[in-house]
Scaffold this active site. Sequence first.
Site, short mmCIF file in Angstrom:
data_model
loop_
_atom_site.label_atom_id
_atom_site.label_comp_id
_atom_site.label_asym_id
_atom_site.label_seq_id
_atom_site.Cartn_x
_atom_site.Cartn_y
_atom_site.Cartn_z
N THR A 148 0.86 -1.18 0.00
CA THR A 148 0.00 0.00 0.00
C THR A 148 0.89 1.23 0.00
OG1 THR A 148 -1.88 1.12 1.00
CG2 THR A 148 -0.40 0.01 2.50
N HIS A 155 -6.11 -0.59 4.01
CA HIS A 155 -5.70 0.81 4.11
C HIS A 155 -6.87 1.59 4.74
CE1 HIS A 155 -3.65 4.27 1.65
NE2 HIS A 155 -4.47 4.82 2.50
N CYS A 196 -3.53 7.86 7.06
CA CYS A 196 -4.20 6.56 7.01
C CYS A 196 -3.32 5.50 7.70
CB CYS A 196 -4.43 6.13 5.57
SG CYS A 196 -5.36 7.33 4.60
#
Lengths: 290, 152
Positions: free
Chosen positions: B13, B36, B19
Amino acid sequence: MAIPPDIKDSIAKVKPLSQSAVRLMSIMADPDHTVAQIAAVVESDPILTGNVLRVVNSPAFGLRAKISTVARAVSYTGGNMVVGLALHLCASGIFNNPLDGYESQRGSLWRHCLFTAIASREIARFSGGKADPEVAYTAGLLHDIGKAVMSAPLGDSARKIVAIADKGEMRDFVAGEAKAVGTDHPEVGEAIAMHWSLPGPLREVIRHHHAPSKAKEEYRTLVYAVHLGDFIAMMSGTGTGADTMLYLLDHDYRNFIDVSAAELEKVILDAGQEYQQVVESMFGSEEEMQ
Amino acid sequence: MGATRTPGQELRTLALGSCVALIMMDPKARCIAMVHVVLPESSIDPARSQKKPGHFADTAVPALLGEMKKLGSDNVGKGMIIKLVGGANVMDPNNTFNIGKRNALAIKKALWKFGMGPRAEDIGGRISRSVSVDVDTGKVKITSPGRDGWEL
């Protein structure tokens, strides 16, 4: 601070903006502008026309019928997106070159500016009418143009700046730029804005987006809107490069922008979704978009 | 959100910002999963959490456990190795912009409901991280522009 002479030379060599981009920005700055005015500029520019039609007919837009007139296309894309396309076309040297000084890949500055533009426009809606959302969008697109010229003189300084900042010994990346190069990306950006004869509000945003309290009072709310939009882009993983997150939030934003935690979260969701749609309509779907 | 048990594969990711990447590894079933997480609570937009449960901490945890189960992991509880990466912080005394911190806390709260907690975490700071997880070794590699990479 004064801009060192070699950097001044680089700024003087920045290509001028296209007539279409300049005219579109001035139309968008008028709150009473119409779709017809925007369409007229697009129609007089064949390359921009091609781009607007390509984007509106891209799968990301999800329109069933093919759009073949500029007026209809602009009514779907909105003026903001047309300004973005015009700037992306004529200033691709600014937005699309890899910025090695920021350890930033090709296109990263454009993506960061696009996300900032969308988020700034949404944040401007919480300013009680003091910052125009459409102007906030254009200002967001342009806020970091200084980085395009700062990249080369920064050389390999970013790593050192990051190392010092990570130890908590550097206020922010702007201070690091000033120490390493003798100027910083807001100051260089302002010089490019003058070189391009950009209007006052856009210049103020470019100059003060990391120190909004220093902006002229009449534009201060607008500058705060882009200041927050910039943070939202970085928090959403769309920063420029090594400098991402290494800036300070001006806590006085709440005197200008009345946004709650829940409202901010909605902005993050909506801006993220719109950003993906625009990127996909411009470039097609990509690995990171899946 | 992704999961795999195919040897030689890795999950990645990019650019987490505030995040948080929630990673689950089951050494018994030899599978890994990662999601995520963008925001702490799905109540902000229930319709979107139906379509994208991974966006919100409270819906991401059960959704990721579901992905692991599909790959043969019934290891809910202490046997599951959990790691958290990301959650970069913005200093804001109003707490409005402290989403990185709130994301990490919300994930931990959601994990506790299943009697689980992270074994390791690399969260906070002014660092936007990218992360990859290797299904064979379970190694979690973190990169961030301007810094040398590291492992968790």
